[in-house]
Design a protein around this motif. Structure first.
Motif, PDB file in Angstrom:
ATOM      1  N   PHE A   1      -9.524  -1.750   3.862  1.00 59.51           N
ATOM      2  CA  PHE A   1      -9.389  -2.322   2.521  1.00 59.51           C
ATOM      3  C   PHE A   1      -9.903  -3.754   2.534  1.00 59.51           C
ATOM      4  CE2 PHE A   1      -6.841  -4.920  -0.427  1.00 59.51           C
ATOM      5  CZ  PHE A   1      -7.149  -4.294  -1.631  1.00 59.51           C
TER       6      PHE A   1
ATOM      7  N   ASN B   1     -11.254  -5.492  -3.487  1.00 54.63           N
ATOM      8  CA  ASN B   1     -10.227  -4.471  -3.716  1.00 54.63           C
ATOM      9  C   ASN B   1     -10.803  -3.064  -3.567  1.00 54.63           C
ATOM     10  OD1 ASN B   1      -8.203  -6.345  -4.175  1.00 54.63           O
ATOM     11  ND2 ASN B   1      -8.543  -6.398  -6.380  1.00 54.63           N
ATOM     12  N   SER B   2     -11.663  -2.896  -2.576  1.00 52.29           N
ATOM     13  CA  SER B   2     -12.297  -1.601  -2.341  1.00 52.29           C
ATOM     14  C   SER B   2     -11.919  -1.065  -0.968  1.00 52.29           C
ATOM     15  CB  SER B   2     -13.822  -1.735  -2.437  1.00 52.29           C
ATOM     16  OG  SER B   2     -14.302  -2.642  -1.455  1.00 52.29           O
ATOM     17  N   VAL B   3     -12.065   0.256  -0.798  1.00 51.37           N
ATOM     18  CA  VAL B   3     -11.704   0.937   0.443  1.00 51.37           C
ATOM     19  C   VAL B   3     -12.914   1.670   0.992  1.00 51.37           C
ATOM     20  CG1 VAL B   3     -10.205   2.675   1.508  1.00 51.37           C
ATOM     21  CG2 VAL B   3      -9.328   1.235  -0.338  1.00 51.37           C
ATOM     22  N   THR B   4     -13.145   1.534   2.290  1.00 47.62           N
ATOM     23  CA  THR B   4     -14.227   2.261   2.963  1.00 47.62           C
ATOM     24  C   THR B   4     -13.641   3.064   4.119  1.00 47.62           C
ATOM     25  OG1 THR B   4     -14.693   0.334   4.365  1.00 47.62           O
ATOM     26  CG2 THR B   4     -16.001   0.587   2.357  1.00 47.62           C
ATOM     27  N   ASP B   5     -14.349   4.124   4.487  1.00 41.18           N
ATOM     28  CA  ASP B   5     -13.929   4.953   5.615  1.00 41.18           C
ATOM     29  C   ASP B   5     -14.289   4.284   6.927  1.00 41.18           C
ATOM     30  OD1 ASP B   5     -12.843   7.094   4.151  1.00 41.18           O
ATOM     31  OD2 ASP B   5     -14.828   7.968   3.850  1.00 41.18           O
TER      32      ASP B   5
ATOM     33  N   PHE C   1       0.831  -1.206   0.000  1.00 41.14           N
ATOM     34  CA  PHE C   1       0.000   0.000   0.000  1.00 41.14           C
ATOM     35  C   PHE C   1       0.868   1.261   0.000  1.00 41.14           C
ATOM     36  CE2 PHE C   1      -2.485  -3.330   1.958  1.00 41.14           C
ATOM     37  CZ  PHE C   1      -3.734  -3.177   1.392  1.00 41.14           C
TER      38      PHE C   1
ATOM     39  N   LYS D   1      -9.617  -8.198   6.812  1.00 40.88           N
ATOM     40  CA  LYS D   1      -9.592  -6.905   6.136  1.00 40.88           C
ATOM     41  C   LYS D   1      -8.433  -6.077   6.676  1.00 40.88           C
ATOM     42  CE  LYS D   1     -14.506  -6.795   5.000  1.00 40.88           C
ATOM     43  NZ  LYS D   1     -15.794  -6.063   5.100  1.00 40.88           N
TER      44      LYS D   1
ATOM     45  N   LEU E   1      -5.858   3.736  -3.559  1.00 38.75           N
ATOM     46  CA  LEU E   1      -6.398   4.277  -2.328  1.00 38.75           C
ATOM     47  C   LEU E   1      -7.148   5.570  -2.646  1.00 38.75           C
ATOM     48  CD1 LEU E   1      -3.244   3.759  -0.073  1.00 38.75           C
ATOM     49  CD2 LEU E   1      -5.376   2.431   0.004  1.00 38.75           C
TER      50      LEU E   1
ATOM     51  N   TRP F   1      -8.845   3.908   7.083  1.00 46.94           N
ATOM     52  CA  TRP F   1      -9.516   3.232   5.978  1.00 46.94           C
ATOM     53  C   TRP F   1      -9.496   1.728   6.202  1.00 46.94           C
ATOM     54  CZ3 TRP F   1      -6.004   6.146   2.023  1.00 46.94           C
ATOM     55  CH2 TRP F   1      -6.461   7.470   1.867  1.00 46.94           C
TER      56      TRP F   1
ATOM     57  N   HIS G   1      -6.791  -2.685   7.931  1.00 46.55           N
ATOM     58  CA  HIS G   1      -7.030  -1.350   8.487  1.00 46.55           C
ATOM     59  C   HIS G   1      -5.765  -0.515   8.310  1.00 46.55           C
ATOM     60  CE1 HIS G   1     -10.817  -1.972  10.977  1.00 46.55           C
ATOM     61  NE2 HIS G   1     -10.549  -3.181  10.500  1.00 46.55           N
TER      62      HIS G   1
END
Length: 329
Positions: free
Chosen positions: A177, A182-186, A100, A148, A133, A175, A150
């Motif tokens: 991941f 392959n997605s990112v959330t808050d 990352f 996941k 990102l 975040w 962090h």
């Protein structure tokens, strides 16, 4: 330096007595600092990094991927990164190895923050980009919880410029991941923006330890994120403020190593700190045989492996050391 050395330190911590053993392991093929290694399928991976051993024409950065196999006590080279990169964070999750962010050479400088998420494709023996990102991120922290990743804290460009160290600002982002999509959330942010902290996961909780601020110097903060409550909690602070440090878990405790400071001419911290989550207390447990900053630390096979870093403040005295720390009855 002799090929092998042992250092025994005996201290009281919690109800039992334990001896701490440091043992030198085979040196890294390439001395590097500003690294975030990972254990992947039983081996230790180090990707990229900075080194004063590397020529200025190469921006003193590398794309080399180094792999240590504790079973054979040997190093090998893996598939190189697509380009030289430092401060890139390696994470193994769901039997996959990701990298990352970090800094690359772009826009006229070697401190161009990246938003890349790279995946090691073990079938083709190469790295490929699988996601971005939300924003470029460097000098962050990362752990795996419930399969996941962090990521919390770090540095990102403060404006349009993104080439030099001074172009970056501290952030408090958090975040998550998902390696399946392959997605990112808050997620809930830290209460303070900082960089160059260290982190571990212990009992499915995310610990962020120490760090520093561009304008404010080193920090002694210790913060813990609970996935169930979705809240950050402040814990007992480090006995001294440290940035550029490393941490790993051993015997259900958090061990913290190294870091650097810039006041009074600068230097590197030698103390080893151990945190007991049951008592919320820190205690010194000896000193590092060779103090370093910008180093890596990973837990593997009931031991901690300490890798690379630099024995002097800044980009000099880069180390190829690999050390193994374990407890003996």
């Amino acid at each position: 330096m002799p090929k092998f050395f042992l250092l025994f330190v005996v201290v009281f911590f919690s109800p039992w007595l334990a001896a701490q053993e440091w043992q030198a392991q085979p040196a890294m093929p390439q001395a590097v600092q500003e690294i975030y290694p990972a254990v992947h399928k039983g081996r230790i991976y180090v990707a990229g990094g900075l080194s004063d051993d590397i020529a200025l024409e190469q921006q003193q950065m590398t794309a080399v991927v180094q792999i240590f196999d504790p079973a054979t006590q040997s190093w090998s080279l893996g598939p190189a990164l697509p380009e030289p990169r430092h401060h890139g964070y390696l994470v193994s999750v769901r039997e996959q190895l990701f990298l990352f962010g970090g800094f690359i050479e772009a826009h006229g400088g070697r401190w161009s923050a990246s938003a890349d998420v790279l995946l090691l494709d073990e079938n083709s023996n190469s790295w490929r980009k699988v996601a971005d990102l939300p924003k470029p991120l460097t000098e962050t922290t990362a752990v795996v919880i419930q399969n996941k990743v962090h990521l919390a804290s770090g540095r990102s460009p403060s404006g349009a410029d993104n080439a030099q160290w001074r172009d970056q600002q501290d952030v408090n982002w958090h975040w998550i991941f998902d390696p399946v999509s392959n997605s990112v959330t808050d997620a809930p942010s830290l209460n303070i923006a900082l960089n160059s902290a260290t982190s571990v996961v212990l009992a499915e909780q995310f610990y962020v330890i120490g760090g520093r601020q561009v304008a404010g110097g080193n920090l002694a903060l210790v913060q813990r994120f609970d996935v169930l409550s979705q809240q950050w909690q402040a814990l007992a602070t480090l006995p001294q403020a440290q940035g550029g440090l490393a941490a790993a878990v051993l015997n259900h405790q958090i061990w913290v190593f190294g870091g650097e400071y810039f006041n009074d001419g600068g230097g590197v911290y030698s103390e080893v700190w151990v945190y007991n989550p049951q008592t919320n207390q820190w205690q010194q447990r000896g000193e590092m045989p060779v103090p370093r900053h910008g180093l890596g630390a990973v837990s593997l096979n009931d031991a901690i492996y300490i890798l690379g870093g630099a024995a002097e403040v800044g980009l000099k005295a880069t180390s190829d050391l690999l050390e193994k720390v374990r407890l003996t009855p």
